[in-house]
Design a protein around this motif. Sequence first.
Motif, PDB file in Angstrom:
ATOM      1  N   GLY A   1       0.825  -1.222   0.000  1.00 41.35           N
ATOM      2  CA  GLY A   1       0.000   0.000   0.000  1.00 41.35           C
ATOM      3  C   GLY A   1       0.845   1.251   0.000  1.00 41.35           C
ATOM      4  N   TYR A   2       1.891   1.258   0.791  1.00 41.61           N
ATOM      5  CA  TYR A   2       2.775   2.424   0.814  1.00 41.61           C
ATOM      6  C   TYR A   2       3.437   2.632  -0.540  1.00 41.61           C
ATOM      7  CZ  TYR A   2       6.568   5.544   2.178  1.00 41.61           C
ATOM      8  OH  TYR A   2       7.441   6.585   2.254  1.00 41.61           O
ATOM      9  N   GLY A   3       3.846   1.510  -1.180  1.00 42.93           N
ATOM     10  CA  GLY A   3       4.482   1.639  -2.492  1.00 42.93           C
ATOM     11  C   GLY A   3       3.528   2.194  -3.530  1.00 42.93           C
ATOM     12  N   ILE A   4       2.260   1.741  -3.494  1.00 43.12           N
ATOM     13  CA  ILE A   4       1.282   2.262  -4.456  1.00 43.12           C
ATOM     14  C   ILE A   4       1.021   3.745  -4.222  1.00 43.12           C
ATOM     15  CG2 ILE A   4      -1.142   2.110  -5.151  1.00 43.12           C
ATOM     16  CD1 ILE A   4      -0.999  -0.896  -4.562  1.00 43.12           C
ATOM     17  N   GLN A   5       0.849   4.147  -2.936  1.00 44.22           N
ATOM     18  CA  GLN A   5       0.574   5.556  -2.628  1.00 44.22           C
ATOM     19  C   GLN A   5       1.755   6.442  -2.992  1.00 44.22           C
ATOM     20  OE1 GLN A   5      -2.318   6.698  -1.618  1.00 44.22           O
ATOM     21  NE2 GLN A   5      -1.591   8.806  -1.609  1.00 44.22           N
ATOM     22  N   ALA A   6       2.984   5.935  -2.741  1.00 43.83           N
ATOM     23  CA  ALA A   6       4.167   6.738  -3.060  1.00 43.83           C
ATOM     24  C   ALA A   6       4.333   6.927  -4.556  1.00 43.83           C
ATOM     25  CB  ALA A   6       5.413   6.070  -2.463  1.00 43.83           C
ATOM     26  N   GLY A   7       3.827   5.969  -5.339  1.00 44.54           N
ATOM     27  CA  GLY A   7       3.974   6.089  -6.780  1.00 44.54           C
ATOM     28  C   GLY A   7       2.950   7.002  -7.430  1.00 44.54           C
ATOM     29  N   ARG A   8       1.924   7.398  -6.704  1.00 49.57           N
ATOM     30  CA  ARG A   8       0.896   8.260  -7.281  1.00 49.57           C
ATOM     31  C   ARG A   8       1.354   9.722  -7.286  1.00 49.57           C
ATOM     32  NH1 ARG A   8      -4.508   5.917  -4.218  1.00 49.57           N
ATOM     33  NH2 ARG A   8      -4.643   3.928  -5.352  1.00 49.57           N
TER      34      ARG A   8
END
Length: 265
Positions: free
Chosen positions: A52-59
């Motif tokens: 989840g953190y990786g997805i949010q950081a990529g946005r």
Amino acid sequence: MNDEENSPDQGETTPDDTVPAPAARPRRRGLRTVGLLAVAAVVGLVGGIAVGYGIQAGRAPVPLPALNQPGLAYPAKPLPKDREPEPLSAAEDRGAKTQGDLRKLLLPRPASARADEDQPDGWQSFADYVDGFTRPEAALETQLDLGIRRIATRAWRTGEHKSVEIDLVQYRPTSAQGAREHVMQQQRIAIGESGAGTLGTAVKGSSEGRYFVYPVRREAGYLDAYEARAFIQRGDIAITILMYDTHEIAESEIRSLAERQLGRL
């Protein structure tokens, strides 16, 4: 059959002669399964957070919406002359009266009265004001702590012995409770003094203002002494009215003075 053929060989063993094998240790059922489930849960939680953190950081960052502030109370530019609000009247703005010349708010001296030469008339100094207290130095310290600002006084005499004094004691805006504290203190003194015998009478138009009419005081070799007092608060101003006479003071007289002086504020 001889006995030797029927007897067992001394070197052989029978099932009854064998030592029984120890029983197997019972297995603790379920512990291994529970442990595996707990480890799987922790791994799943950590993995979910990481994903989840990786997805949010990529946005790409989403900008905040603009603040909705239509019709600010203080516009950046002055309003046109025809749109400026009308100033408050003196009746609506209490400060319009009390921030001016405080002496103009004192009741006028009656036409039949004369100035009291023993009392100040107009502005009164702090030293003169506290001089009438039992402990002037302590009274001055108390008044300074309450935030005393200025004092306006009017005093007059009528007849042979009657005297009247009115004090308007104003306190600083930062000491909003100064006037109230002063009035409450003077009322407590009036109630506790010998001969008062009353809690005073409420002044009409004031939430906590009261006036006191004392019984006569007689002493050999002196004229009879009558006294009446009033203590009222109005905003940052404490009103004190003192009346003395050698004849009885009507309650209506001190009440009328208190109500009329309050009305001027």
